[in-house]
Design an enzyme around this catalytic site. Structure first.
Site, mmCIF file in Angstrom:
data_model
loop_
_atom_site.group_PDB
_atom_site.id
_atom_site.type_symbol
_atom_site.label_atom_id
_atom_site.label_comp_id
_atom_site.label_asym_id
_atom_site.label_seq_id
_atom_site.Cartn_x
_atom_site.Cartn_y
_atom_site.Cartn_z
ATOM 1 N N PHE A 75 9.444 11.143 3.424
ATOM 2 C CA PHE A 75 8.651 10.355 2.966
ATOM 3 C C PHE A 75 7.654 9.209 3.793
ATOM 4 C CE2 PHE A 75 12.727 11.199 0.483
ATOM 5 C CZ PHE A 75 12.053 10.845 -0.494
ATOM 6 N N GLU A 76 8.473 8.360 4.615
ATOM 7 C CA GLU A 76 7.424 7.748 5.660
ATOM 8 C C GLU A 76 7.372 7.787 7.199
ATOM 9 O OE1 GLU A 76 4.548 3.898 3.653
ATOM 10 O OE2 GLU A 76 7.316 3.040 3.934
ATOM 11 N N GLN A 77 6.461 8.884 7.409
ATOM 12 C CA GLN A 77 7.279 8.517 8.906
ATOM 13 C C GLN A 77 5.557 8.876 9.983
ATOM 14 O OE1 GLN A 77 7.854 13.014 11.851
ATOM 15 N NE2 GLN A 77 7.955 13.676 9.668
ATOM 16 N N GLU A 130 10.057 5.277 9.132
ATOM 17 C CA GLU A 130 11.382 6.544 9.247
ATOM 18 C C GLU A 130 11.735 7.550 10.156
ATOM 19 O OE1 GLU A 130 12.166 5.982 4.202
ATOM 20 O OE2 GLU A 130 10.982 7.518 5.496
ATOM 21 N N ARG A 163 0.395 1.845 6.594
ATOM 22 C CA ARG A 163 1.569 1.231 6.756
ATOM 23 C C ARG A 163 2.284 2.174 7.480
ATOM 24 N NH1 ARG A 163 5.479 -0.864 3.806
ATOM 25 N NH2 ARG A 163 6.573 1.143 4.290
#
Length: 536
Positions: A372-374, A366, A351
């Protein structure tokens, strides 16, 4: 000679393990993924990264873990034809509680396959596993007391409530029998990082004390009985840099002992190399080795005398250290991420990025600093002076989208040069900076005005770091030029912002992309170069 540190850049809390002529060191990775770094050597001089064993969601999922949480202080051992890896996943650092969950995985080879984790306990962090001569296995960890008035940052922190011992049943994959507190530490306090080993009928317990700042130390104790009582080393500490502010290796502590096939003994420990004149360590906590000797009193001492770690240490054999060279990565045709790179927190890297055959493509996720999702793919800063470059193709359509080059520690300590969008100027270069501000970590914009770029085409980005000085540069077809002022690189360090006891990783240099609109705008990075030494 061994030239310290042997593992430069963020490689803390070393656990050292020998199997025949092969020696392995496992180090903490905190919020960086995959979890745990394992390096290999046969001469103790040159080391190669051979494994990051915690690489799937069932073993480790760090999404939501705060900065400087995640994998703390692994322990690597060899017994019963298996490698055993014990690790903590810390879910909370701030406040009275720690929420530190301990696990064990095994593998027949250092390359794996590594097993599904066995949950052990959550009573405290820094776990280890001791394999006794009779085949029984014993689990150790420090005990955390959330009722204590003082926590991690206080020299007399009573939350560190001693070292626990309990038997581990490998068949049932669970702890069995009574829990025994075998050691309360010394007057220095903050006892943690326990490792047991046995020699000539003595059980030796090595621990870390004094926190992971400038009072850090390695303490040794011994007992004739596994459950104690343990008496402390006559010098209390085998190793410490406390009281030696001029020593090149500072904050020395958290060690483990290994005995080689020829009988020589070495202590692996963490240390830092602060910038000259500053108590700031951008490289984070690194791993060093010290030669030791057993004396007639049955205690271990540094072979060169005293307690302060040495930079140059006699090696077990006449090995020549390899020269550190520039690392140039071209992503065209690459099938796997180069081994020096990691990302943050998530077990779902697909992702965040993909190798397209032409480039490393980051999908804007993000914001910079998300837990979380960097989308941040980076490598460790290993030198006080270095030069890094990348080539970026990126077509933003909104100021909510950005991609570029960053010197990064955590969400409130980073600098980034990004290609983004300006409603008046179109595609531009901008500087984003968080110089250690706490707790809100507001963005600063060191450029008075964004730098206008051509509407399309590749942009080359560079970061030149020399000690505490960071200068970003760019070339969009008109030659290299400085972008923005000289920035403070020293804040991107352990001690930057809130100080030495508040964060525990190290500076990374790498590629990032964000898309606050949720559109996952892609950014293609064609290459990444890391050149040690002063900027040319």
């Amino acid at each position: 000679m061994i030239r310290n540190p042997v593992l430069p850049g963020f490689n803390p809390d070393p656990s050292i393990c020998r199997v025949g002529d092969d020696v392995y060191i496992a180090t903490s990775t905190f919020e960086w993924y995959p979890g745990v770094q394992i390096h290999h050597s046969r001469d103790l001089v040159n080391w190669t990264l051979v494994a990051r064993p915690l690489a799937r969601a069932s073993q480790l999922d760090l999404r939501g873990n705060p900065d400087s949480c995640g994998v703390w202080a692994p322990c690597l051992s060899w017994s019963d034809d298996l490698f055993w890896l014990v690790y903590t996943d810390v879910k909370r650092f701030e406040g009275s509680f720690k929420d530190a969950h301990n696990y064990i995985v095994t593998a027949p080879s250092i390359e794996g396959p590594w097993s599904e984790p066995a949950y052990v306990n959550s009573s405290g962090f820094d776990p280890s596993l001791f394999h006794d001569d009779d085949g029984r296995k014993w689990f150790l960890n420090m005990l955390w007391d959330h009722r204590a008035a003082s926590g991690h940052a206080h020299p007399g922190a009573t939350a560190f409530d001693g070292i626990l011992l309990q038997e581990w049943d490998p068949e049932r994959r669970r702890l069995v029998g009574p829990v025994t507190k075998i050691y309360r530490g010394t007057s220095l306090g903050l006892v943690e990082g326990p490792h047991l080993f046995k020699r000539e009928g003595w059980y030796y317990l090595i621990t870390a004390e004094g926190g992971t700042g400038y009072e850090h130390a390695v303490t040794l104790a011994r007992s004739r009985q596994l459950q104690g009582p343990y008496e402390t080393h006559p010098n209390q500490h085998v190793l410490t840099s406390a009281g030696a502010p001029g020593a090149p290796l500072q904050r020395a502590g958290h060690g483990q002992v290994v005995t080689l096939a020829d009988g020589s003994v070495y202590l692996a420990h963490l240390c830092t190399r602060p910038l000259p004149g500053l108590r700031r360590s951008p490289l984070g906590r690194e791993t060093a080795l010290q030669r030791c000797e057993w004396r007639e009193d049955g205690w271990l001492y540094l072979a060169h005398g005293g307690q302060v770690p040495a930079v140059d240490v006699p090696a077990p054999s006449a090995a020549e250290p390899l020269r550190r060279e520039a690392v140039r990565r071209n992503f065209a045709g690459a099938r796997a991420l180069p081994p020096e790179f990691q990302w943050l927190r998530t077990p779902e890297p697909e992702r965040l990025f993909a190798l397209t055959g032409e480039a490393l493509r980051l999908f804007g996720r993000e914001s910079v600093g998300s837990w979380f999702e960097q989308s941040l793919v980076a490598r460790r800063q290993e030198d006080h002076a270095f030069h890094a470059e990348t080539t970026l193709r990126f077509s933003p359509a909104s100021y909510q989208q950005g991609a570029g080059l960053t010197l990064y520690y955590n969400r409130h300590k980073f600098h980034a040069l990004v290609v983004t969008w300006d409603d008046a100027l179109g595609r531009v270069l901008s500087l984003l900076s968080c110089p250690g501000d706490w707790p809100d970590a507001p963005l600063h914009f060191p450029l008075a005005e964004p730098v206008r770029l051509p509407a399309d085409g590749a942009v080359q980005l560079a970061a030149r770091v020399d000690g505490a000085r960071l200068q970003f540069q760019a070339d969009w077809g008109e030659g290299w030029r400085d972008v923005g002022p000289v920035l403070d690189a020293s804040v991107v360090s352990d001690e930057g912002g809130r100080g030495e006891h508040a964060s525990f990783t190290g500076a990374f240099i790498g590629m990032l992309a964000f898309d606050a609109s949720g559109g996952a705008c892609p950014a293609d990075f064609e290459r990444f170069d890391y050149l040690p030494g002063p900027s040319r």
